[in-house]
Design an enzyme around this catalytic site. Structure first.
Site, PDB file in Angstrom:
ATOM      1  N   ASP A  29       0.857  -1.183   0.000  1.00 14.06           N
ATOM      2  CA  ASP A  29       0.000   0.000   0.000  1.00 14.06           C
ATOM      3  C   ASP A  29       0.893   1.233   0.000  1.00 14.06           C
ATOM      4  O   ASP A  29       1.288   1.734   1.053  1.00 14.06           O
ATOM      5  CB  ASP A  29      -0.914  -0.008   1.226  1.00 14.06           C
ATOM      6  CG  ASP A  29      -1.796   1.231   1.290  1.00 14.06           C
ATOM      7  OD1 ASP A  29      -1.927   1.911   0.261  1.00 14.06           O
ATOM      8  OD2 ASP A  29      -2.344   1.508   2.364  1.00 14.06           O
ATOM      9  N   HIS A  30       1.229   1.712  -1.201  1.00 11.90           N
ATOM     10  CA  HIS A  30       2.081   2.886  -1.352  1.00 11.90           C
ATOM     11  C   HIS A  30       1.330   3.984  -2.088  1.00 11.90           C
ATOM     12  O   HIS A  30       0.547   3.707  -2.998  1.00 11.90           O
ATOM     13  CB  HIS A  30       3.348   2.539  -2.146  1.00 11.90           C
ATOM     14  CG  HIS A  30       4.509   2.154  -1.286  1.00 11.90           C
ATOM     15  ND1 HIS A  30       5.739   2.762  -1.371  1.00 11.90           N
ATOM     16  CD2 HIS A  30       4.623   1.230  -0.311  1.00 11.90           C
ATOM     17  CE1 HIS A  30       6.564   2.221  -0.493  1.00 11.90           C
ATOM     18  NE2 HIS A  30       5.903   1.284   0.164  1.00 11.90           N
ATOM     19  N   THR A  65      -1.815   1.611   6.262  1.00  9.16           N
ATOM     20  CA  THR A  65      -1.649   2.515   7.407  1.00  9.16           C
ATOM     21  C   THR A  65      -2.952   3.277   7.649  1.00  9.16           C
ATOM     22  O   THR A  65      -3.236   4.244   6.941  1.00  9.16           O
ATOM     23  CB  THR A  65      -0.495   3.502   7.158  1.00  9.16           C
ATOM     24  OG1 THR A  65       0.701   2.761   6.892  1.00  9.16           O
ATOM     25  CG2 THR A  65      -0.276   4.405   8.367  1.00  9.16           C
ATOM     26  N   GLY A  97       3.288   3.171   9.328  1.00 11.27           N
ATOM     27  CA  GLY A  97       3.423   4.107   8.232  1.00 11.27           C
ATOM     28  C   GLY A  97       4.813   4.673   8.030  1.00 11.27           C
ATOM     29  O   GLY A  97       5.692   4.578   8.887  1.00 11.27           O
ATOM     30  N   GLU A  98       4.993   5.265   6.847  1.00 15.09           N
ATOM     31  CA  GLU A  98       6.239   5.937   6.466  1.00 15.09           C
ATOM     32  C   GLU A  98       5.885   7.279   5.851  1.00 15.09           C
ATOM     33  O   GLU A  98       4.885   7.409   5.135  1.00 15.09           O
ATOM     34  CB  GLU A  98       7.017   5.076   5.465  1.00 15.09           C
ATOM     35  CG  GLU A  98       7.567   3.825   6.110  1.00 15.09           C
ATOM     36  CD  GLU A  98       7.892   2.731   5.108  1.00 15.09           C
ATOM     37  OE1 GLU A  98       7.151   2.603   4.116  1.00 15.09           O
ATOM     38  OE2 GLU A  98       8.878   2.021   5.321  1.00 15.09           O
ATOM     39  N   ASN A 101       4.692   7.896   2.123  1.00 15.33           N
ATOM     40  CA  ASN A 101       3.309   7.722   1.694  1.00 15.33           C
ATOM     41  C   ASN A 101       2.318   8.588   2.460  1.00 15.33           C
ATOM     42  O   ASN A 101       1.309   9.024   1.905  1.00 15.33           O
ATOM     43  CB  ASN A 101       2.903   6.253   1.867  1.00 15.33           C
ATOM     44  CG  ASN A 101       3.811   5.326   1.114  1.00 15.33           C
ATOM     45  OD1 ASN A 101       3.964   5.437  -0.093  1.00 15.33           O
ATOM     46  ND2 ASN A 101       4.443   4.408   1.833  1.00 15.33           N
ATOM     47  N   GLY A 169      10.291  -4.298  15.993  1.00 16.18           N
ATOM     48  CA  GLY A 169      10.958  -4.235  17.285  1.00 16.18           C
ATOM     49  C   GLY A 169      10.238  -5.075  18.319  1.00 16.18           C
ATOM     50  O   GLY A 169       9.053  -5.398  18.167  1.00 16.18           O
ATOM     51  N   VAL A 171       9.109  -4.493  21.390  1.00 17.60           N
ATOM     52  CA  VAL A 171       7.979  -3.904  22.122  1.00 17.60           C
ATOM     53  C   VAL A 171       6.702  -4.000  21.294  1.00 17.60           C
ATOM     54  O   VAL A 171       5.634  -4.398  21.786  1.00 17.60           O
ATOM     55  CB  VAL A 171       8.286  -2.441  22.511  1.00 17.60           C
ATOM     56  CG1 VAL A 171       7.055  -1.793  23.138  1.00 17.60           C
ATOM     57  CG2 VAL A 171       9.466  -2.379  23.466  1.00 17.60           C
ATOM     58  N   ARG A 272      20.833  -8.933   4.698  1.00 14.10           N
ATOM     59  CA  ARG A 272      19.534  -8.270   4.587  1.00 14.10           C
ATOM     60  C   ARG A 272      18.682  -8.872   3.480  1.00 14.10           C
ATOM     61  O   ARG A 272      17.459  -8.865   3.558  1.00 14.10           O
ATOM     62  CB  ARG A 272      19.734  -6.776   4.311  1.00 14.10           C
ATOM     63  CG  ARG A 272      20.503  -6.058   5.388  1.00 14.10           C
ATOM     64  CD  ARG A 272      20.846  -4.628   4.979  1.00 14.10           C
ATOM     65  NE  ARG A 272      19.662  -3.812   4.806  1.00 14.10           N
ATOM     66  CZ  ARG A 272      19.046  -3.181   5.792  1.00 14.10           C
ATOM     67  NH1 ARG A 272      19.491  -3.277   7.028  1.00 14.10           N
ATOM     68  NH2 ARG A 272      17.979  -2.445   5.552  1.00 14.10           N
TER      69      ARG A 272
END
Length: 323
Positions: A29-30, A65, A97-98, A101, A169, A171, A272
């Site tokens: 989803d971009h 997002t 989210g980023e 976008n 992460g 958490v 990676r």
């Protein structure tokens, strides 16, 4: 990767993948591509609906997002509609989210802790809508970040789509174990992934759930081609963001990414993303992720050589994997 393929081609490739033994689709989803050369960014919900007509496997946005460009209620409606169209096949992947976008709507772009809190509140809104709509009653919400006036989803499948949260992460992974149906992450070293799985399981146990029965999903980027040189060229040209060893969530423009992509070198992909012409090397890396405990793996070959990739992996890689 809808930032790399026009929607009609993406739909055709999903159908081709199923013919070679793949069993599901995760679509990005971009609003913008990572770099201008990728050249596309279609609306994920439209493409998923079209893919559903051409395939029989599972399908979901990985990830959407519901906190900036779209209110959680709108995402809930889109997900419920897809679930009604394709019962038992659709799952809902949610992330924090980023900026690439989400900043396009002109809102303040907060730090990571606030983005994560917004994401989990959005999950609460969506779950309320799913549960209330199945029960035939209106719901409302008033929280730190979102308001929902009394309403319901009038198109709703009998069983709500599973909600999976993206976690990178420990958490967030633990919080996901407590509050949603499963989690999504990207492939990587065992010493990064094993703690995520452990924290997710701990969170699930805290609320009386067994993480072994919950979806644990990994998105595995890879570069396969007929030669190692071509595989590396594809990685550098088509997916340089896979070699960027720094946080990317705050970068706002494909043109900024393009400048940063020029710093990526072949050695930056080590640990990676597997870059190799040998199907056996890729099979071993996929198997490593299965052995860690992931229940679903979505493969993204970064080159444009999709038809060849699907044929080779369907014939030489998938049959040798052990669940």
């Amino acid at each position: 990767m809808l930032e790399r393929f026009p929607p009609a081609e993406a739909v055709a490739l999903a159908a081709l993948a199923e013919s070679h033994g793949f069993r599901g689709v995760m679509a990005t989803d971009h609003f913008q591509p990572w770099v201008p050369a990728q050249g596309e960014s279609s609306f994920v919900w439209s493409v998923l609906a079209a893919i559903g007509e051409r395939t029989t496997g599972d399908l979901g946005p990985g990830v959407t997002t519901p906190t900036f460009r779209m209110h959680p209620a709108v995402v809930a409606q889109a997900s419920a509609t897809l679930g009604a169209l394709y019962p038992g096949r659709h799952w809902l992947g949610i992330g924090s989210g980023e900026a690439l976008n989400e900043h396009v709507v002109g809102k303040y772009w907060p730090e990571a802790p606030e983005r994560i809190n917004r994401m989990f509140e959005a999950v609460d809104v969506i779950r309320k809508l799913f549960a209330g709509s199945i029960a035939g009653r209106d719901v409302r919400h008033s929280g730190p970040h979102f308001r929902l006036e009394s309403t319901r989803l009038w198109t709703m499948p009998p069983v709500a789509p599973e909600i999976l949260v993206a976690a990178s992460g420990p958490v967030t992974a633990r919080r996901a174990g407590r509050s949603v149906d499963g989690f999504i992450t990207i492939g990587g070293p065992t010493d990064r992934l094993a703690p995520l799985l452990q924290r997710f399981a701990e969170g699930a146990r805290e609320v009386g759930r067994d993480a072994r029965a919950m979806p644990k999903v990994v998105q595995l980027h890879l570069s396969w081609a007929a030669t190692d040189e071509e595989a590396m060229r594809n990685a550098l040209v088509e997916w340089p963001n896979g070699g960027m060893r720094f946080p990317r969530s705050d970068i706002r423009s494909p043109y900024e990414f393009d400048q940063l992509a020029r710093t990526v070198r072949p050695e930056d992909f080590a640990g990676r993303m597997v870059v190799s012409a040998d199907p056996g090397v890729h099979r071993a890396d996929i198997q490593r992720h299965l052995d860690l405990g992931f229940t679903r793996i979505y493969l993204h070959n970064v080159g444009r050589n999709q038809a060849e990739f699907l044929e080779v992996f369907g014939r030489d890689v998938l049959p040798g994997l052990r669940a």
